[in-house]
Design a protein around this motif. Sequence first.
Motif, PDB file in Angstrom:
ATOM      1  N   ALA A  21     -19.966 -22.742  13.303  1.00 26.97           N
ATOM      2  CA  ALA A  21     -18.234 -22.184  13.957  1.00 26.97           C
ATOM      3  C   ALA A  21     -18.264 -21.031  13.897  1.00 26.97           C
ATOM      4  CB  ALA A  21     -17.149 -23.163  12.787  1.00 26.97           C
ATOM      5  N   TRP A  22     -18.452 -20.292  12.804  1.00 29.75           N
ATOM      6  CA  TRP A  22     -18.510 -18.767  13.010  1.00 29.75           C
ATOM      7  C   TRP A  22     -19.223 -18.281  14.210  1.00 29.75           C
ATOM      8  CZ3 TRP A  22     -22.120 -14.658  12.375  1.00 29.75           C
ATOM      9  CH2 TRP A  22     -21.493 -13.610  12.250  1.00 29.75           C
ATOM     10  N   ALA A  23     -20.527 -18.790  14.421  1.00 23.03           N
ATOM     11  CA  ALA A  23     -21.446 -18.202  15.254  1.00 23.03           C
ATOM     12  C   ALA A  23     -20.820 -18.501  16.662  1.00 23.03           C
ATOM     13  CB  ALA A  23     -22.644 -18.922  15.197  1.00 23.03           C
ATOM     14  N   LYS A  24     -19.973 -19.570  16.914  1.00 25.83           N
ATOM     15  CA  LYS A  24     -19.540 -20.032  18.126  1.00 25.83           C
ATOM     16  C   LYS A  24     -18.076 -19.528  18.597  1.00 25.83           C
ATOM     17  CE  LYS A  24     -22.590 -22.952  19.432  1.00 25.83           C
ATOM     18  NZ  LYS A  24     -23.162 -22.927  20.769  1.00 25.83           N
ATOM     19  N   GLY A  25     -17.516 -18.130  17.551  1.00 26.78           N
ATOM     20  CA  GLY A  25     -16.453 -17.523  17.875  1.00 26.78           C
ATOM     21  C   GLY A  25     -15.316 -18.138  17.165  1.00 26.78           C
ATOM     22  N   HIS A  26     -15.310 -19.192  16.206  1.00 26.30           N
ATOM     23  CA  HIS A  26     -14.379 -19.792  15.293  1.00 26.30           C
ATOM     24  C   HIS A  26     -14.300 -19.428  13.754  1.00 26.30           C
ATOM     25  CE1 HIS A  26     -13.514 -22.228  18.867  1.00 26.30           C
ATOM     26  NE2 HIS A  26     -14.785 -22.549  18.871  1.00 26.30           N
ATOM     27  N   GLY A  27     -14.155 -18.045  13.783  1.00 31.15           N
ATOM     28  CA  GLY A  27     -14.452 -17.462  12.375  1.00 31.15           C
ATOM     29  C   GLY A  27     -13.503 -18.169  11.153  1.00 31.15           C
ATOM     30  N   THR A  28     -12.295 -18.111  11.790  1.00 29.90           N
ATOM     31  CA  THR A  28     -11.106 -18.921  10.904  1.00 29.90           C
ATOM     32  C   THR A  28     -11.642 -20.076  10.080  1.00 29.90           C
ATOM     33  OG1 THR A  28      -9.544 -17.097  11.515  1.00 29.90           O
ATOM     34  CG2 THR A  28      -8.724 -19.104  10.509  1.00 29.90           C
ATOM     35  N   LEU A  29     -11.943 -20.965  11.214  1.00 33.17           N
ATOM     36  CA  LEU A  29     -12.315 -22.436  10.878  1.00 33.17           C
ATOM     37  C   LEU A  29     -13.678 -22.261  10.056  1.00 33.17           C
ATOM     38  CD1 LEU A  29     -12.133 -25.367  11.223  1.00 33.17           C
ATOM     39  CD2 LEU A  29     -13.419 -25.054  13.432  1.00 33.17           C
ATOM     40  N   GLY A  30     -14.485 -21.362  10.325  1.00 29.53           N
ATOM     41  CA  GLY A  30     -15.619 -21.271   9.564  1.00 29.53           C
ATOM     42  C   GLY A  30     -15.544 -21.065   8.157  1.00 29.53           C
ATOM     43  N   ASN A  31     -14.484 -19.856   8.054  1.00 28.45           N
ATOM     44  CA  ASN A  31     -14.397 -19.477   6.443  1.00 28.45           C
ATOM     45  C   ASN A  31     -13.399 -20.616   5.752  1.00 28.45           C
ATOM     46  OD1 ASN A  31     -15.186 -16.961   6.959  1.00 28.45           O
ATOM     47  ND2 ASN A  31     -13.418 -16.184   7.680  1.00 28.45           N
ATOM     48  N   PHE A  32     -12.430 -21.343   6.594  1.00 26.50           N
ATOM     49  CA  PHE A  32     -11.698 -22.286   5.531  1.00 26.50           C
ATOM     50  C   PHE A  32     -12.791 -23.453   5.265  1.00 26.50           C
ATOM     51  CE2 PHE A  32      -7.777 -20.683   7.762  1.00 26.50           C
ATOM     52  CZ  PHE A  32      -6.967 -20.404   6.502  1.00 26.50           C
ATOM     53  N   VAL A  33     -13.473 -23.879   6.453  1.00 26.78           N
ATOM     54  CA  VAL A  33     -14.399 -24.724   5.739  1.00 26.78           C
ATOM     55  C   VAL A  33     -15.453 -24.463   4.740  1.00 26.78           C
ATOM     56  CG1 VAL A  33     -16.577 -26.411   6.510  1.00 26.78           C
ATOM     57  CG2 VAL A  33     -14.548 -26.058   8.109  1.00 26.78           C
ATOM     58  N   SER A  34     -15.998 -23.302   4.743  1.00 22.40           N
ATOM     59  CA  SER A  34     -16.685 -22.764   3.593  1.00 22.40           C
ATOM     60  C   SER A  34     -16.267 -22.647   2.371  1.00 22.40           C
ATOM     61  CB  SER A  34     -17.550 -21.656   4.177  1.00 22.40           C
ATOM     62  OG  SER A  34     -18.441 -21.062   3.382  1.00 22.40           O
ATOM     63  N   VAL A  35     -15.264 -21.764   2.616  1.00 17.66           N
ATOM     64  CA  VAL A  35     -14.461 -21.799   1.216  1.00 17.66           C
ATOM     65  C   VAL A  35     -13.707 -23.193   0.563  1.00 17.66           C
ATOM     66  CG1 VAL A  35     -12.522 -20.482   0.051  1.00 17.66           C
ATOM     67  CG2 VAL A  35     -13.886 -19.256   1.474  1.00 17.66           C
TER      68      VAL A  35
END
Length: 132
Positions: A21-35
Amino acid sequence: YQQLESGDKYFVLFDVGAALAWAKGHGTLGNFVSVGTTVFQFLPMYRETYRDPSVEKVAPWCWWSAAYMLMLLAVATGPGAKSFALYFLPGYYLALHAAMILLCLRTVPASMTASPHRHSEAAPQSVNAASE
């Protein structure tokens, strides 16, 4: 150290998904999923510390909690103070670590000392010693 249970290894897929998600430009979503999925990594520690508070020392959890409180303060006083996304990581991790403090300081009821889940035959310790 806790042994992985059968489904535990699949939780790494959340982190892989977060990285994608982060690599595809969706950093906020990636952070919420990871955290947000970190709670699953804490569950074995919560379970074991609930059963026997002496398996963890309270001091590291206090230091980590203090660090996350300082991170919250930094967010609140910084340029991104109005962005919920910036509060999520330190707030979430503060809650996870503060729960460990409470579990470490918990007194084990006498009825639990004979539990088959206990790993030692030694008498239970009620709280972490101040010297730890």
